[in-house]
Design a protein around this motif. Sequence first.
Motif, PDB file in Angstrom:
ATOM      1  N   GLU A 127      48.936 -13.324  84.944  1.00  0.00           N
ATOM      2  CA  GLU A 127      47.695 -14.065  85.162  1.00  0.00           C
ATOM      3  C   GLU A 127      47.903 -15.158  86.208  1.00  0.00           C
ATOM      4  O   GLU A 127      47.045 -15.368  87.075  1.00  0.00           O
ATOM      5  N   ALA A 128      49.042 -15.838  86.140  1.00  0.00           N
ATOM      6  CA  ALA A 128      49.355 -16.875  87.121  1.00  0.00           C
ATOM      7  C   ALA A 128      49.520 -16.263  88.506  1.00  0.00           C
ATOM      8  O   ALA A 128      49.034 -16.812  89.506  1.00  0.00           O
ATOM      9  N   GLN A 129      50.177 -15.133  88.576  1.00  0.00           N
ATOM     10  CA  GLN A 129      50.373 -14.442  89.850  1.00  0.00           C
ATOM     11  C   GLN A 129      49.026 -14.041  90.448  1.00  0.00           C
ATOM     12  O   GLN A 129      48.800 -14.172  91.659  1.00  0.00           O
ATOM     13  N   GLU A 130      48.143 -13.565  89.621  1.00  0.00           N
ATOM     14  CA  GLU A 130      46.810 -13.174  90.081  1.00  0.00           C
ATOM     15  C   GLU A 130      46.035 -14.396  90.576  1.00  0.00           C
ATOM     16  O   GLU A 130      45.352 -14.330  91.604  1.00  0.00           O
ATOM     17  N   ALA A 131      46.148 -15.513  89.863  1.00  0.00           N
ATOM     18  CA  ALA A 131      45.472 -16.736  90.286  1.00  0.00           C
ATOM     19  C   ALA A 131      46.000 -17.216  91.637  1.00  0.00           C
ATOM     20  O   ALA A 131      45.231 -17.653  92.498  1.00  0.00           O
ATOM     21  N   ILE A 132      47.299 -17.139  91.841  1.00  0.00           N
ATOM     22  CA  ILE A 132      47.903 -17.529  93.119  1.00  0.00           C
ATOM     23  C   ILE A 132      47.429 -16.593  94.231  1.00  0.00           C
ATOM     24  O   ILE A 132      47.078 -17.036  95.324  1.00  0.00           O
ATOM     25  N   LYS A 133      47.388 -15.326  93.920  1.00  0.00           N
ATOM     26  CA  LYS A 133      46.967 -14.332  94.910  1.00  0.00           C
ATOM     27  C   LYS A 133      45.522 -14.575  95.342  1.00  0.00           C
ATOM     28  O   LYS A 133      45.172 -14.403  96.507  1.00  0.00           O
ATOM     29  N   ASN A 134      44.693 -15.004  94.396  1.00  0.00           N
ATOM     30  CA  ASN A 134      43.271 -15.208  94.675  1.00  0.00           C
ATOM     31  C   ASN A 134      42.946 -16.633  95.118  1.00  0.00           C
ATOM     32  O   ASN A 134      41.787 -16.952  95.343  1.00  0.00           O
ATOM     33  N   PHE A 135      43.953 -17.476  95.237  1.00  0.00           N
ATOM     34  CA  PHE A 135      43.725 -18.865  95.623  1.00  0.00           C
ATOM     35  C   PHE A 135      43.183 -18.944  97.045  1.00  0.00           C
ATOM     36  O   PHE A 135      43.689 -18.304  97.960  1.00  0.00           O
TER      37      PHE A 135
END
Length: 83
Positions: free
Chosen positions: A66-74
Motif C-alpha cells: 500500500e505504501a509502495q502504491e501511494a509513493i508510485k501515485n504521489f
Amino acid sequence: MDLLHIRVCEILGISRQELADKLGISVATINSWTSDASRVSQTTKIALELMLENYELKQIIKKAQEAQEAIKNFNPEILKDFR
C-alpha cells in the motif's frame, strides 16, 4: 493455560472447525485443548505459532504494498502551494 489455538482463531478470523481442517485434526481435539493445554503437541504449537507469524508477515507485506502504491501515485504538484 496456553490458549494459543483460541488466539489463532481470533486473529485469523476462523472457527475451531476451520482450524481443525487446516491442521488435519478433529474439532473435538481442539476443544479438548481448552480444558487441558498439555494435550497440545509441540509440533502443533509450532504450527499454530507459524500460522500467527505468517498472518503477521502478510499484514506487513500488505502495508508495504500500500505504501509502495501511494509513493508510485504521489504527485509532487500538490506541494507547489506550500513552497
